[in-house]
Design an enzyme around this catalytic site. Structure first.
Site, PDB file in Angstrom:
ATOM      1  N   ASP A   1       0.620  -0.711  -0.201  1.00 25.14           N
ATOM      2  CA  ASP A   1      -0.324   0.165   0.127  1.00 25.14           C
ATOM      3  C   ASP A   1       0.890   1.087  -0.053  1.00 25.14           C
ATOM      4  O   ASP A   1       1.039   1.350   0.876  1.00 25.14           O
ATOM      5  CB  ASP A   1      -0.732  -0.266   1.013  1.00 25.14           C
ATOM      6  CG  ASP A   1      -2.191   0.834   1.129  1.00 25.14           C
ATOM      7  OD1 ASP A   1      -3.175   0.981   0.624  1.00 25.14           O
ATOM      8  OD2 ASP A   1      -1.459   3.046   1.425  1.00 25.14           O
TER       9      ASP A   1
ATOM     10  N   LYS B   1      -2.849   5.971  -4.848  1.00 26.92           N
ATOM     11  CA  LYS B   1      -3.114   7.468  -4.445  1.00 26.92           C
ATOM     12  C   LYS B   1      -3.328   8.850  -5.067  1.00 26.92           C
ATOM     13  O   LYS B   1      -1.619   8.841  -5.185  1.00 26.92           O
ATOM     14  CB  LYS B   1      -3.393   7.369  -3.211  1.00 26.92           C
ATOM     15  CG  LYS B   1      -3.949   6.155  -2.211  1.00 26.92           C
ATOM     16  CD  LYS B   1      -3.859   6.416  -0.891  1.00 26.92           C
ATOM     17  CE  LYS B   1      -3.709   4.787   0.521  1.00 26.92           C
ATOM     18  NZ  LYS B   1      -2.721   4.542   0.177  1.00 26.92           N
TER      19      LYS B   1
ATOM     20  N   HIS C   1      -6.539  10.023  -2.241  1.00 25.85           N
ATOM     21  CA  HIS C   1      -6.039  10.274  -0.621  1.00 25.85           C
ATOM     22  C   HIS C   1      -7.142  10.859   0.339  1.00 25.85           C
ATOM     23  O   HIS C   1      -7.031  10.360   1.241  1.00 25.85           O
ATOM     24  CB  HIS C   1      -4.956  10.663  -0.921  1.00 25.85           C
ATOM     25  CG  HIS C   1      -3.804  10.110   0.318  1.00 25.85           C
ATOM     26  ND1 HIS C   1      -2.571   9.923  -0.240  1.00 25.85           N
ATOM     27  CD2 HIS C   1      -4.051   9.865   1.533  1.00 25.85           C
ATOM     28  CE1 HIS C   1      -2.187   9.403   1.230  1.00 25.85           C
ATOM     29  NE2 HIS C   1      -3.315   9.584   1.754  1.00 25.85           N
TER      30      HIS C   1
ATOM     31  N   TYR D   1       3.561   9.497  -0.113  1.00 30.09           N
ATOM     32  CA  TYR D   1       4.624   9.007   0.813  1.00 30.09           C
ATOM     33  C   TYR D   1       5.780   9.250   0.297  1.00 30.09           C
ATOM     34  O   TYR D   1       7.140   8.675   0.727  1.00 30.09           O
ATOM     35  CB  TYR D   1       4.383   7.692   0.995  1.00 30.09           C
ATOM     36  CG  TYR D   1       3.085   7.212   1.321  1.00 30.09           C
ATOM     37  CD1 TYR D   1       1.826   7.931   2.093  1.00 30.09           C
ATOM     38  CD2 TYR D   1       2.053   6.049   0.527  1.00 30.09           C
ATOM     39  CE1 TYR D   1       1.351   7.527   2.457  1.00 30.09           C
ATOM     40  CE2 TYR D   1       0.826   5.865   1.752  1.00 30.09           C
ATOM     41  CZ  TYR D   1       0.278   6.087   2.300  1.00 30.09           C
ATOM     42  OH  TYR D   1      -0.519   6.407   2.822  1.00 30.09           O
TER      43      TYR D   1
END
Length: 328
Positions: free
Chosen positions: A47, A81, A114, A52
């Site tokens: 994930d 996302k 997101h 990130y």
């Protein structure tokens, strides 16, 4: 080991493992190795997200595992996302393309919105990963932009690979951090229904009505921060620092002792036994194994009720301090 992890059938027709490896807060310098080792241990679901900042490194770890013959691409489930600055159609399509290229795996299995807020667009070459700010020093919060979720959702639909859209590079689409009203809204106009809703979910924030709404509408639920405050301690989150660790709660410890499992495994099984997908991360090989093996036992109904009764409505992932009360 991967065969022991059950999967859920999504609205899109694809299957998604109940236990994955989340790469939020995994440093770029170690991400490739950590993802590779997770796959070697048996993880088949990773994930990630644009925000990130470690997708390229994660993809490197995945490609290494494929090259060594540990897995095939089709054995894996990769989630990413769409970030808040890219909700406008043309920006959503561009960010998705760049994200797919960063992973370097040909396609993404799942692509989520997101957060249900749109922020002003910042060109990629100016600031690649803006998070909630307009500057690298993170001193100026990005203003909201007037982009409806309907425009963003329709852009995601354009990404999905179908017989009519063979050049699509996304298998399934969904949403993250959405509340009931927006889930209903998306369902009202979606030509391709959402496959997944990802939310903060732990015994201090159970959200049973939202989970039921999603599952009743054939939307699989992924819970993040299953261990509650634990995920936020390294961020010096004041609310997390003041909250008792779920690993130290007597109810959790007693249930773990009864089943001969760790508190972490109990918390994960509390989710997966209710068909809530989990995405824990760990730097410990032993903990990674424990997490992956957390579906190998069953909690009693009374165990699940006792854990759920710890609910305080306590949310840790909250943008209120930035001026965006998403969960108000």
């Amino acid at each position: 080991m991967a065969e022991q992890v059950p999967s859920l059938k999504l609205a899109s027709g694809y299957s998604m493992p109940l236990v994955g490896f989340g790469i939020w807060k995994v440093p770029r310098e170690t991400c490739a190795e950590q993802v590779y080792q997770a796959i070697k241990l048996g993880y088949r679901y990773i994930d990630g997200a644009w925000d990130y900042t470690n997708s390229a490194e994660a993809g490197e770890g995945v490609r290494r595992a494929i090259k060594e013959g540990i897995v095939k691409r089709e054995d894996l489930f990769i989630t990413s996302k769409l970030w808040n600055n890219y909700h406008k159609r043309e920006h959503a399509l561009e960010q998705a393309k760049l994200e797919n290229e960063a992973w370097g795996l040909g396609y993404l299995d799942l692509f989520l919105i997101h957060f249900p807020i749109s922020l002003e667009f910042i060109p990629f070459e100016e600031l690649r990963w803006p998070c909630f700010w307009t500057d690298k020093e993170q001193t100026k919060v990005t203003p909201l932009a007037k982009v409806p979720i309907s425009e963003t959702w329709k852009a995601l639909e354009e990404l999905v690979q179908t017989p009519e859209n063979p050049n699509g590079f996304v298998k399934s689409i969904g949403v993250s951090n959405f509340q009931a009203q927006l889930v209903y809204d998306v369902l009202s106009y979606a030509k391709i229904p959402p496959s997944v809703l990802q939310i903060e979910h732990h015994p201090y924030l159970v959200q049973p009505d939202l989970i039921k709404l999603a599952q009743d509408n054939n939307i699989a639920v992924t819970g993040y921060s299953t261990f509650g405050p634990q995920s936020f301690l390294e961020m010096n989150h004041q609310g997390a620092l003041k909250t008792q660790s779920l690993f130290e709660v007597d109810i959790i410890k007693n249930i773990a002792k009864k089943h001969g499992k760790s508190p972490g495994q109990v918390l994960l099984r509390w989710c997966t036994q209710r068909n809530v997908i989990v995405i824990p991360k760990s730097n410990s090989v032993n903990r990674l194994k424990e997490n992956l093996e957390s579906t190998s036992f069953n909690l009693d109904d009374e165990d699940i009720k006792q854990i759920s009764a710890l609910d305080k409505g306590l949310r840790f992932n909250n943008s209120n301090s930035l001026g965006f009360p998403i969960f108000a």
